[in-house]
Design a protein around this motif. Structure first.
Motif, PDB file in Angstrom:
ATOM      1  N   HIS A 113       0.855  -1.185   0.000  1.00 29.76           N
ATOM      2  CA  HIS A 113       0.000   0.000   0.000  1.00 29.76           C
ATOM      3  C   HIS A 113       0.890   1.234   0.000  1.00 29.76           C
ATOM      4  O   HIS A 113       1.640   1.461   0.956  1.00 29.76           O
ATOM      5  CB  HIS A 113      -0.896  -0.005   1.252  1.00 29.76           C
ATOM      6  N   PRO A 114       0.847   2.059  -1.066  1.00 26.17           N
ATOM      7  CA  PRO A 114       1.745   3.218  -1.104  1.00 26.17           C
ATOM      8  C   PRO A 114       1.293   4.349  -0.195  1.00 26.17           C
ATOM      9  O   PRO A 114       0.111   4.690  -0.156  1.00 26.17           O
ATOM     10  CB  PRO A 114       1.689   3.658  -2.569  1.00 26.17           C
ATOM     11  N   SER A 115       2.259   4.934   0.524  1.00 25.14           N
ATOM     12  CA  SER A 115       2.015   6.196   1.198  1.00 25.14           C
ATOM     13  C   SER A 115       2.712   7.270   0.367  1.00 25.14           C
ATOM     14  O   SER A 115       2.998   7.052  -0.822  1.00 25.14           O
ATOM     15  CB  SER A 115       2.518   6.155   2.638  1.00 25.14           C
ATOM     16  N   SER A 116       3.005   8.412   0.961  1.00 24.77           N
ATOM     17  CA  SER A 116       3.464   9.558   0.169  1.00 24.77           C
ATOM     18  C   SER A 116       4.192  10.553   1.066  1.00 24.77           C
ATOM     19  O   SER A 116       3.999  10.554   2.292  1.00 24.77           O
ATOM     20  CB  SER A 116       2.230  10.224  -0.454  1.00 24.77           C
ATOM     21  N   ILE A 117       4.974  11.441   0.431  1.00 23.18           N
ATOM     22  CA  ILE A 117       5.554  12.567   1.172  1.00 23.18           C
ATOM     23  C   ILE A 117       4.436  13.425   1.777  1.00 23.18           C
ATOM     24  O   ILE A 117       4.671  14.197   2.696  1.00 23.18           O
ATOM     25  CB  ILE A 117       6.458  13.447   0.270  1.00 23.18           C
ATOM     26  N   ALA A 118       3.217  13.261   1.259  1.00 24.54           N
ATOM     27  CA  ALA A 118       2.060  14.011   1.764  1.00 24.54           C
ATOM     28  C   ALA A 118       1.637  13.564   3.154  1.00 24.54           C
ATOM     29  O   ALA A 118       0.801  14.208   3.785  1.00 24.54           O
ATOM     30  CB  ALA A 118       0.884  13.848   0.806  1.00 24.54           C
ATOM     31  N   ALA A 119       2.222  12.456   3.643  1.00 23.22           N
ATOM     32  CA  ALA A 119       1.881  11.996   4.997  1.00 23.22           C
ATOM     33  C   ALA A 119       2.518  12.900   6.059  1.00 23.22           C
ATOM     34  O   ALA A 119       2.292  12.715   7.253  1.00 23.22           O
ATOM     35  CB  ALA A 119       2.336  10.552   5.193  1.00 23.22           C
ATOM     36  N   PHE A 120       3.336  13.859   5.609  1.00 22.43           N
ATOM     37  CA  PHE A 120       3.924  14.837   6.529  1.00 22.43           C
ATOM     38  C   PHE A 120       3.208  16.178   6.360  1.00 22.43           C
ATOM     39  O   PHE A 120       2.525  16.390   5.354  1.00 22.43           O
ATOM     40  CB  PHE A 120       5.413  15.009   6.240  1.00 22.43           C
ATOM     41  N   GLY A 121       3.420  17.071   7.311  1.00 24.02           N
ATOM     42  CA  GLY A 121       2.724  18.357   7.245  1.00 24.02           C
ATOM     43  C   GLY A 121       3.620  19.499   7.669  1.00 24.02           C
ATOM     44  O   GLY A 121       4.833  19.321   7.845  1.00 24.02           O
ATOM     45  N   PRO A 122       3.030  20.687   7.858  1.00 23.51           N
ATOM     46  CA  PRO A 122       3.829  21.883   8.131  1.00 23.51           C
ATOM     47  C   PRO A 122       4.659  21.797   9.419  1.00 23.51           C
ATOM     48  O   PRO A 122       5.674  22.471   9.538  1.00 23.51           O
ATOM     49  CB  PRO A 122       2.790  22.998   8.263  1.00 23.51           C
ATOM     50  N   GLY A 123       4.267  20.955  10.367  1.00 25.69           N
ATOM     51  CA  GLY A 123       5.016  20.846  11.624  1.00 25.69           C
ATOM     52  C   GLY A 123       6.193  19.882  11.547  1.00 25.69           C
ATOM     53  O   GLY A 123       6.944  19.716  12.516  1.00 25.69           O
ATOM     54  N   THR A 124       6.377  19.239  10.410  1.00 23.21           N
ATOM     55  CA  THR A 124       7.442  18.243  10.234  1.00 23.21           C
ATOM     56  C   THR A 124       8.746  18.955   9.857  1.00 23.21           C
ATOM     57  O   THR A 124       8.695  19.915   9.072  1.00 23.21           O
ATOM     58  CB  THR A 124       7.042  17.300   9.060  1.00 23.21           C
ATOM     59  N   PRO A 125       9.903  18.496  10.342  1.00 22.46           N
ATOM     60  CA  PRO A 125      11.170  19.068   9.839  1.00 22.46           C
ATOM     61  C   PRO A 125      11.225  18.912   8.316  1.00 22.46           C
ATOM     62  O   PRO A 125      11.017  17.810   7.808  1.00 22.46           O
ATOM     63  CB  PRO A 125      12.247  18.206  10.508  1.00 22.46           C
ATOM     64  N   ARG A 126      11.502  20.004   7.601  1.00 22.56           N
ATOM     65  CA  ARG A 126      11.322  19.984   6.130  1.00 22.56           C
ATOM     66  C   ARG A 126      12.525  19.443   5.368  1.00 22.56           C
ATOM     67  O   ARG A 126      12.380  19.005   4.235  1.00 22.56           O
ATOM     68  CB  ARG A 126      11.000  21.390   5.613  1.00 22.56           C
ATOM     69  N   ALA A 127      13.713  19.525   5.946  1.00 23.83           N
ATOM     70  CA  ALA A 127      14.901  19.049   5.230  1.00 23.83           C
ATOM     71  C   ALA A 127      15.353  17.741   5.851  1.00 23.83           C
ATOM     72  O   ALA A 127      15.382  17.601   7.079  1.00 23.83           O
ATOM     73  CB  ALA A 127      16.008  20.081   5.300  1.00 23.83           C
TER      74      ALA A 127
END
Ligand code: AKB
Length: 317
Positions: A113-127
């Motif tokens: 089942h594929p997930s995505s980079i979209a499983a993260f949000g604005p509160g996630t460390p971005r780099a």
């Protein structure tokens, strides 16, 4: 060997995963399915079934009739469409996954089942976003991806289901077009570059995201599903990374092959907001150490091959 069922087989990933699975296991072993009927002439290289993944009975019947042992569940709405139709996205992405998990549990199937980079949000460390970190997405697509990861983990722990997943970045393919994604610009740009010599981009020039050429994505999927389960600590879902660039950097790379190519920007606020809520790059150490993930295509290799493959497809010399 029990057979393989792929849902959403006519989509961007399915269009390349199905042939790869058939080359490995034999055409008759892989049942392709989609809610759409394949266009005339397509889908004839092996068994095909029309399937609505939200219809439990139809799914159960297909799995039992074809003696399915492994499911690749690709049917889902992507980020931009999901934001326009959040109720439908919940119904298809979560409702479909729940039914797939139930059918997999009842029939003892393995599941991808594929997930995505979209499983993260604005509160996630971005780099260099870590494998295990804050996951508070603010899009419906992202919410279904996080919930999907958790639900898949639950089925693995509670029922011993062998369910595995990857957090895909934007996927780039010359075979099938994506539909309704935020990263779709990275495919459309090649078509417009070759046909018109120019492209109008809906994301701003400095929007940095992870991206992956489809052969890497298909190989990652197959390698994860064949990995020794004893080595997998994460299962759902692994960060994986390959290429990393902005629209301006992709345009510059295309210009090395097509010197007159021009890009202009007409930012779509909704898709820009989605992209800005996602990580700029993922740390894929867990995938590398737990099952040996190594990408083969960086920006330069992917760009050269996309142009080479699309020229004959678009009937350009
Ligand atoms: C999208 O843009 O929605 C997808 C994704 C990153 O999951 N390509």
């Amino acid at each position: 060997m029990r057979r393989i069922l792929v849902t959403g087989a006519l989509g961007q990933i399915g269009s390349e995963l199905v042939p790869a699975l058939r080359a490995r296991h034999g055409a008759e072993q892989v049942i392709a399915s989609d809610i759409r009927v394949p266009p005339a002439g397509a889908g004839t290289d092996g068994p095909f079934a029309v399937l609505d993944v939200t219809n439990f009975r139809q799914l159960q019947d297909l799995v039992r009739r074809h003696e399915i042992g492994t499911l690749y569940h690709l049917a889902a709405l992507l980020s931009a469409t999901a934001e326009e139709r959040p109720h439908v996205a919940w119904e298809i992405n979560m409702g479909g996954l729940y039914k797939i998990l139930e059918v997999a549990r009842e029939n003892r199937c393995a599941l991808f089942h594929p997930s995505s980079i979209a499983a993260f949000g604005p509160g996630t460390p971005r780099a260099a976003t870590p494998q295990d970190t804050v996951q508070r997405p603010n899009t419906m697509y992202g919410v279904t991806k996080v919930a999907g990861e958790l639900l898949a983990d639950y089925y693995a722990h509670r029922f011993g289901l062998d369910v595995r997943g990857l957090r895909f970045p934007g996927l780039i393919s010359h075979t099938a077009l994506p539909g309704g994604g935020t990263t779709d610009y990275a495919v459309a740009i090649f078509y417009d570059a070759l046909r018109h010599g120019r492209y109008r981009c809906f994301l701003g020039p400095d929007t940095r995201l992870d991206m992956m050429y489809m052969p890497d994505a298909v190989r990652a999927t197959l390698e994860l599903m064949e990995a020794d389960p004893a080595r997998l600590e994460h299962r759902n879902a692994f960060n994986i990374a390959a290429a990393n660039f902005t629209p301006a950097e992709l345009a510059a790379e295309i210009r090395k092959h097509l010197p007159g190519f021009e890009i202009e920007y007409e930012v779509d606020p909704q898709r820009q907001a989605i992209a800005d809520s996602w990580p700029q790059s993922l740390d894929d150490t867990a995938a590398r150490t737990e099952w040996g993930w190594r990408p083969r295509y960086d920006l330069a290799a992917m760009t050269a091959e996309m142009l080479e493959q699309l020229r004959p497809k678009l009937k350009l010399a």
